[in-house]
Design a protein around this motif. Structure first.
Motif, short mmCIF file in Angstrom:
data_model
loop_
_atom_site.label_atom_id
_atom_site.label_comp_id
_atom_site.label_asym_id
_atom_site.label_seq_id
_atom_site.Cartn_x
_atom_site.Cartn_y
_atom_site.Cartn_z
N HIS A 1 1.08 -1.09 0.06
CA HIS A 1 -0.01 0.04 0.11
C HIS A 1 0.85 1.19 0.21
O HIS A 1 1.84 1.41 0.79
N PRO A 2 0.55 1.97 -0.81
CA PRO A 2 1.53 3.41 -0.88
C PRO A 2 1.70 3.98 0.06
O PRO A 2 2.83 4.61 0.47
N SER A 3 0.97 4.03 1.26
CA SER A 3 0.93 5.04 2.66
C SER A 3 1.43 4.07 3.58
O SER A 3 1.48 4.89 4.86
N THR A 4 1.61 2.82 3.84
CA THR A 4 2.08 2.00 4.96
C THR A 4 3.45 1.95 5.02
O THR A 4 4.05 1.29 6.10
N HIS A 5 4.29 2.86 4.27
CA HIS A 5 5.85 2.77 4.67
C HIS A 5 6.48 1.59 4.58
O HIS A 5 6.98 1.12 5.62
N GLY A 6 6.03 0.81 3.57
CA GLY A 6 6.55 -0.45 3.17
C GLY A 6 5.74 -1.65 3.56
O GLY A 6 4.42 -1.28 3.06
N VAL A 7 6.04 -2.80 4.04
CA VAL A 7 5.09 -3.98 3.87
C VAL A 7 4.45 -3.98 5.09
O VAL A 7 4.48 -4.99 5.95
N HIS B 1 15.02 12.58 10.67
CA HIS B 1 13.87 13.77 10.94
C HIS B 1 13.54 14.54 9.47
O HIS B 1 12.26 14.71 9.38
N THR B 2 14.37 14.83 8.73
CA THR B 2 14.29 15.68 7.56
C THR B 2 13.33 14.51 6.44
O THR B 2 12.28 15.12 6.02
N SER B 3 13.60 13.44 6.42
CA SER B 3 13.14 12.35 5.57
C SER B 3 11.69 12.04 6.07
O SER B 3 10.74 12.30 5.30
N VAL B 4 11.51 12.03 7.29
CA VAL B 4 10.28 11.64 8.13
C VAL B 4 9.27 12.85 7.80
O VAL B 4 8.07 12.48 7.46
N CYS B 5 9.48 14.22 8.00
CA CYS B 5 8.63 15.13 7.67
C CYS B 5 8.48 15.13 6.26
O CYS B 5 7.17 15.39 5.82
N GLY B 6 9.41 14.69 5.28
CA GLY B 6 8.89 14.57 3.98
C GLY B 6 7.91 13.47 3.68
O GLY B 6 6.87 13.86 2.88
N PHE B 7 8.05 12.31 4.36
CA PHE B 7 7.14 11.25 4.09
C PHE B 7 5.87 11.55 4.73
O PHE B 7 5.02 11.13 4.03
N LEU B 8 5.76 12.37 5.84
CA LEU B 8 4.47 12.57 6.49
C LEU B 8 3.69 13.53 5.49
O LEU B 8 2.34 13.45 5.53
N LEU B 9 4.39 14.44 4.79
CA LEU B 9 3.68 15.39 3.91
C LEU B 9 3.19 14.66 2.78
O LEU B 9 2.32 15.01 2.06
N GLN B 10 4.08 13.77 2.17
CA GLN B 10 3.89 12.88 1.12
C GLN B 10 2.38 12.22 1.55
O GLN B 10 1.50 12.03 0.73
N ASP B 11 2.19 11.42 2.91
CA ASP B 11 0.87 11.12 3.19
C ASP B 11 -0.36 11.92 3.04
O ASP B 11 -1.18 11.50 2.65
N MET B 12 0.10 13.38 3.45
CA MET B 12 -0.92 14.10 3.37
C MET B 12 -1.24 14.63 2.03
O MET B 12 -2.32 15.30 1.67
N ALA C 1 0.85 15.86 -0.38
CA ALA C 1 1.74 16.74 -0.84
C ALA C 1 2.77 16.07 -1.73
O ALA C 1 3.78 15.89 -1.43
N LEU C 2 2.47 15.53 -2.67
CA LEU C 2 3.41 14.65 -3.57
C LEU C 2 4.71 15.32 -4.19
O LEU C 2 4.40 16.40 -4.76
N GLY C 3 5.56 14.77 -3.78
CA GLY C 3 6.80 15.01 -4.58
C GLY C 3 7.60 16.23 -3.68
O GLY C 3 8.59 15.80 -3.33
N THR C 4 7.04 17.21 -3.83
CA THR C 4 8.18 18.60 -3.84
C THR C 4 8.54 18.37 -2.19
O THR C 4 10.01 18.45 -2.10
N PRO C 5 7.72 18.30 -1.03
CA PRO C 5 8.56 18.19 0.19
C PRO C 5 9.50 17.15 0.47
O PRO C 5 10.37 17.09 1.07
N LEU C 6 9.11 15.99 -0.12
CA LEU C 6 10.05 14.89 0.06
C LEU C 6 11.19 15.01 -0.78
O LEU C 6 12.56 14.65 -0.39
#
Lengths: 211, 203, 392
Positions: C39-45, C134-145, C147-152
């Protein structure tokens, strides 16, 4: 934090009938642990959490340990009279330690910022008496970790709200972290200096294919 | 068939000649859409390859599809565990032909460092036909780009007709593979004998 | 034996009121959705079995094990040093802090000392790891919301700079395998500290633009404030650690509590949240980056010379005395601990990882109940999990 001896005295006063043993640790870490009897373990755990001096509100780590049946040989120096002269003779005494499973809890206090206090609980044996009380009602953090111990070691926690396998699939029958578990023999063995690996490789099914 | 020299000469004059096969494979090769499917550590390098520094978009593969129905390429990026193996095969079966598989990293190739694990599948080629293997733990993003270019070259050389035509043009070739089931000690079957046979041990 | 059946937290999902637009009660069927393991939003398997009433989550059961790679079993069949590369692959974003936690546990077990220079290198690499995590996690969090692409992409741009540093130091981008018992594997390459200094000096600029772009963004506020709330008492009982715990306002950072390494020589603050919601977790991470930069600035000024590994440390044929030790550090995701039992042989008798990602998921259901399924995705993103560590 108080010493383990003081905690033991207060524990035995607060939980009537509880027998608490202090296990030594010879390594430089010197982290000793408390071993209460299984019947009173739950009350002991609740005391450790609720006692205002200890206030161990945070159960950090829950681990299973498998101790299979083992022969322990102890060398004891005994004074004996041999041919009229008293001599010190080393005698080897062999005792059979019955197997058991052990669950280790590392407790800390977030309020008082001390720890760790190591609490151990042991099962009766490794086959049919594998029950012990679950500490999930005391510390919620035990929930998944106790499920993991159940899955990988086969300890059954009484009172756990949702005791299912967590890492392996539900149909799986074995407890893979036990010392006597044999993994499915489905991989090729690389050349290695370890004799036991070479022994295993000889039993590998693909070895029969070759002349 | 037109001669290569004449074709080049005409191209200089602005006349492009091609064959249907070349055109078809050129189009397919430059728009390989991967399934956004990460399993473990290698998936992070796969993501890094799609980010600004390596920019997989230069090769036409930036469109990671979340649905297998829209994907052409499965990048098996990471350790396939036995618990995950049925899902991986099922996802592959749901992808439409033509479809390709890249086994990314040591784990996907053979189990890698985790080979002796009881829950680790010793290589995805036991269950799926793999086109490209990339070694590494994890492979660098450049290695993934290299694998993609290798796959594009493979696609370019595929004939449309004849006995060597690819699987999706051969009605008799299988497009789905059996999904293993969970057994009491292992997945059943642990491998697909049509795809993979144990390596003979020579002593 | 006393059998306690009461669940510590009420799990009764009928109590959630069903509402509809016109105020009348809806009597819809419950819908079961298996989110994951692909699933694209579950951060892996990772898989969540969610029961939905309309869009409202009424039950959520996480399912693990899709990346269970038998790390502990393999480690018990190999030498102490042989497990070091495996620790890289636990939380594959933060291999250096994993190395440190394991080295710390073994050092406790064998009583090894770490030279001063190695302590500084450890702190510098660990704080750099915290920055990039921490920077990557904030990017992933926004991706889940959404905001595809840019913040990540911005986050990964900064992450790549730090990975280049790791590569120069250890030879690998992600799987660094750098720490050893009693020190570090090799000394710093020439000019490395200057490169770190440059990145540390430039980092606040990136952070300022990132925060200016996002912190007061209306969509971000609407999607995160008041979402995925975690009560303080439950967080402590459930053993939540790391930024998740501090977002609930509990002042507990192992760097301050245990004083492992030489953290007591540096001046830094522990950011604390108040509401325990997703927004607080996001902000805590950004604030922690600033504190990490402070530590880095101080550490870079004071790196002493000397050896990087205890000359008495024996890497091959390493056999600690029989006994046990538990060592823990404040990893970027929370308390990462290693518990080792030695029986005097070259292999550990018992090797256990205390995975912060797994334990932080204990309360996932409690945080998501009664919210919409889209909020469950955001809540999961704010927990910061890495499946290599959840399933090991």
């Amino acid at each position: 934090m108080e010493s383990l001896e003081q905690i033991k005295i207060r524990l035995e006063a607060a939980v009537p009938g509880a027998q608490v043993e202090i296990l030594s640790n010879d390594s430089p870490s010197a982290q000793r642990s408390l071993l209460p009897d299984r019947a009173h373990a739950f009350a002991v755990a609740r005391f450790l959490r609720d006692d205002p001096q200890l206030c161990l509100d945070y159960c950090s780590n829950v681990t299973g340990v498998d101790w299979p049946e083992m022969e322990i040989s102890l060398k004891v120096k005994v004074k004996k009279v041999i041919e009229g002269v008293e001599k010190e003779v080393e005698e080897v005494t062999k005792t059979l330690r019955p197997g058991f499973l052990e669950v280790v809890y590392h407790l800390y206090s977030m309020a008082m910022k001390h720890g760790p206090l190591i609490l151990r609980v042991r099962t009766g044996n490794r086959h049919d008496q594998v029950q012990m009380p679950s500490f999930t009602p005391v510390w919620r953090s035990c929930e998944f970790q106790e499920r993991e111990v159940y899955d990988l070691f086969g300890v059954v926690f009484d009172g756990h709200p949702d005791l299912r396998r967590i890492l392996m699939w539900d149909e799986f029958k074995d407890h893979p972290m036990r010392k006597d578990y044999c993994e499915p023999d489905d991989y090729e063995y690389e050349p290695t200096p370890h004799d036991d690996v070479l022994e295993k490789a000889k039993r590998h099914p693909s070895a029969e294919v070759t002349p | 068939m037109i001669e290569e020299g004449l074709k080049n000469e005409l191209a200089k004059q602005g006349v492009v000649l091609t064959t249907l096969q070349e055109l078809y494979n050129w189009g397919r090769g430059n728009s390989v859409w991967p399934l956004s499917f990460g399993l473990a550590c290698c998936a992070i390098e796969m993501m890094a390859a799609s980010m600004a520094k390596w920019d997989i978009a230069r090769f036409g593969s930036e469109v990671f599809r979340p649905s297998p129905r829209q994907a052409d390429l499965m990048i098996v990026a990471g350790t396939v565990t036995k618990k995950m193996a049925p899902q991986v095969v099922r996802l592959y079966n749901q992808m439409p032909e033509p479809k390709y598989v890249i086994a990314m990293g040591a784990c996907a190739i053979s189990g890698g460092p985790f080979k002796q694990g009881y829950n680790v599948l010793k290589g995805i080629d036991r269950l799926l036909p793999v086109d490209i293997h990339i070694p590494g733990c994890p492979p660098r993003p450049e290695a993934l780009l290299h694998a993609l270019i290798t796959l594009q070259k493979k696609i370019e050389t595929q004939a449309l007709t004849g006995p060597n035509r690819p699987r999706h043009l051969d009605a008799a070739a299988p497009s789905e593979f059996p999904v293993p089931e969970f057994g009491e000690h292992d997945i059943v079957p642990a491998m697909n004998p049509r795809l993979w046979k144990p390596t003979p041990v020579v002593r | 034996m006393s059998i306690v059946t009461a669940s510590p937290v009420p799990r009764n999902y009928e109590v959630i009121p069903k509402t509809s637009l016109d105020g009348s009660e809806l009597d819809g069927e419950l819908l079961e959705v298996a989110m994951g393991p692909q699933h694209p939003s579950t951060h892996g398997v990772f898989r969540m079995d969610v029961v939905l009433d309309g869009e409202t989550v009424v039950k959520l059961k996480p399912v693990f094990g899709y990346l269970h790679r038998n790390h502990e079993k393999i480690a018990e069949n190999t030498s102490y040093l042989g497990s070091m590369p495996y620790t890289d692959r636990l939380d594959y974003f933060c291999s250096l802090t994993n190395n440190w936690a394991y080295a710390l546990a073994v050092e406790r077990l064998a009583g090894l000392q770490v030279p001063e220079r190695a302590e500084f290198i450890r702190i510098i690499t660990a704080e750099l790891t915290r920055l990039q995590n921490h920077t990557s996690v904030c990017g992933f969090l926004l991706q889940d919301m959404g905001a595809l692409g840019t913040p990540l992409m911005y986050a990964f741009r900064e992450r790549e700079k730090i990975l280049d540093l790791f590569e120069a130091l250890t030879g690998a981008r992600m799987m660094c395998n750098y720490m050893r018992f009693g020190g570090c594997r090799c000394d710093l390459p020439p000019g490395w500290l200057d490169r770190v200094r440059k990145i540390v000096d430039d980092f606040p600029r990136f952070l300022d633009s990132y925060e200016a772009l996002l912190n007061t963004n209306e969509i971000l506020l609407a999607r995160t404030q008041g979402v995925g709330r975690l009560p303080r008492a439950l967080a402590i009982s459930a053993g939540i650690t790391g930024p998740m715990l501090r977002a609930c306002g509990v002042d507990y950072d192992i760097r301050k509590v245990d004083h492992y390494g030489i953290y007591d020589r540096f001046e830094f603050r522990i950011p604390l949240g108040e509401h325990g919601d997703v927004y607080d977790r996001y902000m805590i991470r950004l604030l922690e980056i600033r504190e990490s930069l402070k530590i880095l600035q101080q550490a870079l000024k004071a790196v002493p010379g000397g050896p990087v590994i205890d000359p008495k440390a024996k890497l091959r044929g390493f056999r600690p005395k029989a006994g046990e030790a538990y060592g823990r550090i404040e990893g970027p995701k929370g308390e990462l601990g290693f518990y080792l039992i030695s029986d005097g042989s070259p292999n550990p008798y018992r090797y256990r990882v205390r995975p912060p990602s797994l334990i932080n998921l204990t309360i996932l259901e409690d945080m998501c109940l009664g919210q919409s399924v889209a909020d469950a995705v955001v809540t999961l993103g704010s927990v910061d999990i890495v499946l290599g560590e959840v399933d090991r």
